[in-house]
Motif scaffolding. Sequence first.
Motif, PDB file in Angstrom:
ATOM      1  N   THR A   1      -3.944  24.170   4.522  1.00 19.44           N
ATOM      2  CA  THR A   1      -3.805  23.106   5.522  1.00 19.44           C
ATOM      3  C   THR A   1      -3.245  21.877   4.822  1.00 19.44           C
ATOM      4  OG1 THR A   1      -5.729  23.970   6.662  1.00 19.44           O
ATOM      5  CG2 THR A   1      -5.048  21.753   7.253  1.00 19.44           C
ATOM      6  N   TYR A   2      -1.969  21.813   4.763  1.00 22.86           N
ATOM      7  CA  TYR A   2      -1.354  20.693   4.074  1.00 22.86           C
ATOM      8  C   TYR A   2      -0.296  20.058   4.953  1.00 22.86           C
ATOM      9  CZ  TYR A   2      -3.144  23.215   0.023  1.00 22.86           C
ATOM     10  OH  TYR A   2      -3.920  23.872  -0.861  1.00 22.86           O
ATOM     11  N   LEU A   3      -0.134  18.776   4.757  1.00 23.28           N
ATOM     12  CA  LEU A   3       1.030  18.128   5.351  1.00 23.28           C
ATOM     13  C   LEU A   3       2.195  18.508   4.488  1.00 23.28           C
ATOM     14  CD1 LEU A   3       0.214  14.477   6.235  1.00 23.28           C
ATOM     15  CD2 LEU A   3       0.743  16.367   7.747  1.00 23.28           C
ATOM     16  N   SER A   4       3.239  19.026   5.064  1.00 29.03           N
ATOM     17  CA  SER A   4       4.298  19.507   4.193  1.00 29.03           C
ATOM     18  C   SER A   4       5.672  19.029   4.613  1.00 29.03           C
ATOM     19  CB  SER A   4       4.276  21.024   4.151  1.00 29.03           C
ATOM     20  OG  SER A   4       4.505  21.520   5.447  1.00 29.03           O
ATOM     21  N   ASN A   5       5.744  18.096   5.561  1.00 27.42           N
ATOM     22  CA  ASN A   5       7.097  17.636   5.835  1.00 27.42           C
ATOM     23  C   ASN A   5       7.311  16.204   5.376  1.00 27.42           C
ATOM     24  OD1 ASN A   5       6.832  15.782   8.259  1.00 27.42           O
ATOM     25  ND2 ASN A   5       5.682  17.590   8.867  1.00 27.42           N
ATOM     26  N   THR A   6       8.526  15.967   5.006  1.00 31.19           N
ATOM     27  CA  THR A   6       8.880  14.712   4.363  1.00 31.19           C
ATOM     28  C   THR A   6       8.527  13.506   5.215  1.00 31.19           C
ATOM     29  OG1 THR A   6      10.819  16.035   3.944  1.00 31.19           O
ATOM     30  CG2 THR A   6      10.722  13.913   2.865  1.00 31.19           C
ATOM     31  N   ARG A   7       8.758  13.623   6.523  1.00 35.18           N
ATOM     32  CA  ARG A   7       8.511  12.488   7.406  1.00 35.18           C
ATOM     33  C   ARG A   7       7.037  12.088   7.357  1.00 35.18           C
ATOM     34  NH1 ARG A   7       6.613  11.353  12.430  1.00 35.18           N
ATOM     35  NH2 ARG A   7       5.928  13.499  12.690  1.00 35.18           N
ATOM     36  N   SER A   8       6.151  13.085   7.491  1.00 40.14           N
ATOM     37  CA  SER A   8       4.723  12.792   7.489  1.00 40.14           C
ATOM     38  C   SER A   8       4.297  12.179   6.170  1.00 40.14           C
ATOM     39  CB  SER A   8       3.921  14.072   7.720  1.00 40.14           C
ATOM     40  OG  SER A   8       4.357  14.702   8.880  1.00 40.14           O
ATOM     41  N   ILE A   9       4.823  12.750   5.086  1.00 40.61           N
ATOM     42  CA  ILE A   9       4.390  12.268   3.778  1.00 40.61           C
ATOM     43  C   ILE A   9       4.890  10.842   3.554  1.00 40.61           C
ATOM     44  CG2 ILE A   9       4.619  12.659   1.289  1.00 40.61           C
ATOM     45  CD1 ILE A   9       4.633  15.711   2.083  1.00 40.61           C
ATOM     46  N   ALA A  10       6.097  10.576   4.060  1.00 36.15           N
ATOM     47  CA  ALA A  10       6.624   9.210   3.943  1.00 36.15           C
ATOM     48  C   ALA A  10       5.728   8.231   4.703  1.00 36.15           C
ATOM     49  CB  ALA A  10       8.045   9.154   4.482  1.00 36.15           C
TER      50      ALA A  10
END
Lengths: 451, 623
Positions: A382-391
């Motif tokens: 269960t990880y955040l894995s897209n660039t937008r979310s991480i940004a």
Amino acid sequence: MNDTICAISTAQGVGAIAIIRVSGIDAIKIVNKIFKGKDLTKVKSHTINYGHIVDKKKTIDEVLISVMKSPKTFTSEDTVEINTHGGIAPTNQVLELLLTNGCRLAEPGEFTKRAFLNGRIDLLEAEAVMDKINAQTEKQNEMANNQIKGKVSKLIDDLRDDMVQIISNINVNIDYPEYDDVDIITNDILVPKIKKLKEKIIKIIEESKNGEIIKNGITTCIVGEPNVGKSSLLNALLDENKAIVTDIAGTTRDIVEGRIIIDGIPLNIIDTAGIRKTNNIIESIGVEKSKEMLNKADLVLLVLNNNSKLTKDIKELYNKIKNKNHIIIVNKIDLENKLDLNYFPQNHIIKMSLKTKRGINKLKEKIKEEFNLEKIETEDPTYLSNTRSIAILKNCLKSIKDVEASIKNDIPIDMLEIDITNIWQELGKINGKYYDEELLDEMFSRFCLGK
Amino acid sequence: MNYEIIVVGGGHAGCEAAYASAKKGHKTLLITSNIKNIADMPCNPHIGGSAKGIVVREIDALGGIMGKVADKTHLQIKMLNSAKGPAVQALRAQGDKIAYPKEMLANLNSLNNLTIQEGMVEDLIIEENTAKGVTLEDGTKIISQKVILTTGTYLKADILVGSTRTRQGPHGEKPSNHLSDKLKEYGFNIIRLKTGTPQRIDRKTIDFSKTKLEPGDNKLLTFSFDLKPCYKIEDQEPCYLTYTTGETHKIIMDNLNKSSMYGGLDDIKGIGPRYCPSIEDKVVRFKDKERHQLFLEPESRYYDDIYVQGFSTSMPPEIQEKMVHSLPGLEKAKILKYGYAIEYDAIYPTQLNASLETKVIKNLYTAGQINGTSGYEEAACQGLMAGINAALSIEGKEPLILKRSDAYIGVLIDDLITKGIRDPYRLLSSRAEFRLILRSDNADLRLRKIGYEVGLISHEQLERLLTKEKEIEELKQFLKDNKIKINDNNQDLFKANGINVSNTTISLEQLIKRPQVTMSFLEQLINIPFKEEIKEQVEINYKYEGYIKKAIAEADKMLKLEKKQIPDDIDYYKIKNIASEARQKLNEVRPKTIAQAIRISGVNPSDIAVLSVYLKKEYNNHE
């Protein structure tokens, strides 16, 4: 969204069959016009129907057609999927036929966009669908599935719930300044709460790196002097893992020449050309380029010859990579030892004989250890894995640090509340709980054609 | 008789509406059931409070009357949240329940165009969905161009005490029994709300030595931007603080089934305010809490009633006696009036336009508790806006719609008409997303010019504002131009105030931007020849510059969405892909802009996206 869209939903030209998806109010009617078989407007929903696609009595292809009526479809609209025989020519012919009969070619991401707009999926789920389409490993698929199921969404919701408590408490203090029925939040009380929040966000960002690893793999660079066995190592790894070796230019911004799956985690080996052709990465691509290459790498494999002395060049190369994740591969251990192994930290050294393939498993174990792959392997991803979310998360982290600085400057609590509320809203953008106009445009422009 | 505007009800909403309408030169009739109850305060004696105090300032800035009447008559005044930031500071006065209504009536009587008449309105004159006047109980018809309903809690009012229900308004006044039925007939969705009030105690029977003194502020303060303080600090009446005891809680728990709200009456339909719970609610909901605060507040200089803030109840009288006597200082207290709950009808506020004209009946405006709000200030500001807008409409002008980033008044009305209500609506700072811009100190800078444009602010008042604006700029320039030399002579002064600065020459502007440096600190170094309010304004602007800029940027972003208009004739049933709950809500509220649509609960971001796409496609002129 009153028109009907279509697109080839499988990769072009590969595979035994291809699927063309049609979605919209006229989906069934349009496909029925070019179909010889049962009357599709009369078949039950969620049925598969055999027949032929015909163009003015000329048969184009033998097909299976799934008819799915609104609302229980991916887009919530009437949807038809045409299973054609693979191959570029017939599939394109069917597509053209659909276009001339009233369909419009789907824009990138348009099916997913419709699913989102029709309330079938939330924003994170929409992004996950994209990841799922691109998934090449089981892990990636599982991670995307978890995102589709909303697990990641919950991770963000939990974080926001914590914040709501702080926000509402401060607000009660503001609105009922003389009442002591609820705790009065002071900057002192706020400090540990903010710290905890910060740690949680840091943790999610940290773990998202695992997500990135699952999704994008470990970018790996093999370096070393000529004739030390770099290409043998590459071949051994590729062979050992029955890996997919393709030119996957464009899937990532790097040029990935070889892709190996180690326990479900892809290892992307970059610039193997440099290794193969000139035997010297630095010479072949120039100093600047090689630096860039090394910078990009998550992992550097430095191959050395057990049978030759440590040179100045090797020392220089080692200095360049020693602060990255690196493994020193000492090849040719079946020959006499001339290399000064004490120059390197022992826990980074793997001794091998590529000729006899000794040590390959040890290398694999070492890589797993280095990236904590055991943990990734066993955990529910269960990880955040897209660039937008991480940004967004990184921005929130920055804002939280600003809040901490403001607390030190004795900024009044009600001002801090404004900052905290802003962070709370920002986080909501990750799973679409907070409306942001630019967001939708940006999101859907990333989505590729098809699903 | 014919009037331009009829105002029905003489409470806080009605007074402002009638005042604004008459002051703007329109022939106005105010109908009240009892002239003695004009601007009555049937519940707490406060004017202002958190967020509400800012509303009173906004009313004054626009040219309303509440702030001035409060300034002239209050018993004490305080700045709340003075230890917090400037955005949440708000004034609260203890009003005088005799002097305030008297002063208000005097103000109303001074207006040439206003007639005040006693009577009970039981119906409206409606032709083709348009209001044309009112019908009184005795059948008299009075014609007007506009009707403003400000009936407060008087629509089908029931007083609840223990297991008794009596059809009457506050003070035993006669309620209006038919008007809400008529409104329902005309197509309004009517809801039932409830609110409550605590006991009044004879001041002479309270032992104040067992309570804590709560005096007014030591600084002269006014709501109004036009008045000088007209009271002496030492003449303020104090309030007192006491607490419930374990015994109080036991009495309440033992007798819970006798409270009207907890089984004493089984036909309660009204929903009470979450923000102002009864003492029964507080004891039941917060079982762990050992005690609750109660403020003992004088109601007037002219009689002895003490209001027990926080003790609102609908227990039967004999239990109320026991409850009151369990409180420290009130062991021998004499109850002059028992606490009670009141149930009343209101119209569901999503049936209103932002001008407060109803969507159902043209030329009909509603303001105050009839719209589901609670509080004198909430009522007053709606009354003012309804009065202004009814008058503007007669003048053939566009209505005055305050945005959420303009005023708390804008927040309140937008919330009402967009989100609807579940319980009586109270303004809270947390409802205002731009509260950093909507401060108590800058209400005049925000709204005076608007007040001037609508004709409630005189040229002279405007001149004062323009001078203030000019002086603010002058002070900013002064801070830029004047530099201070920091050397060994004054270094100690900086250190003593926790300011770390090396020996250098530095401008006052650079200094004031530092967190620890205040205007009063600078005054120890240099004479700053400006008025207090100017210094305050400039200091806030420098100190919170970053925050204010962020807030303005956010507000601008919302304004962009606010500009995305939704056509009045939109048919939400034609938009295929909208969720059905969202469709229903959109159709009910009929938002004017995308920004308003976003705020509707039950309308999700995906629905907004669909709506935007639809608008772009169907209405090419969109954006």
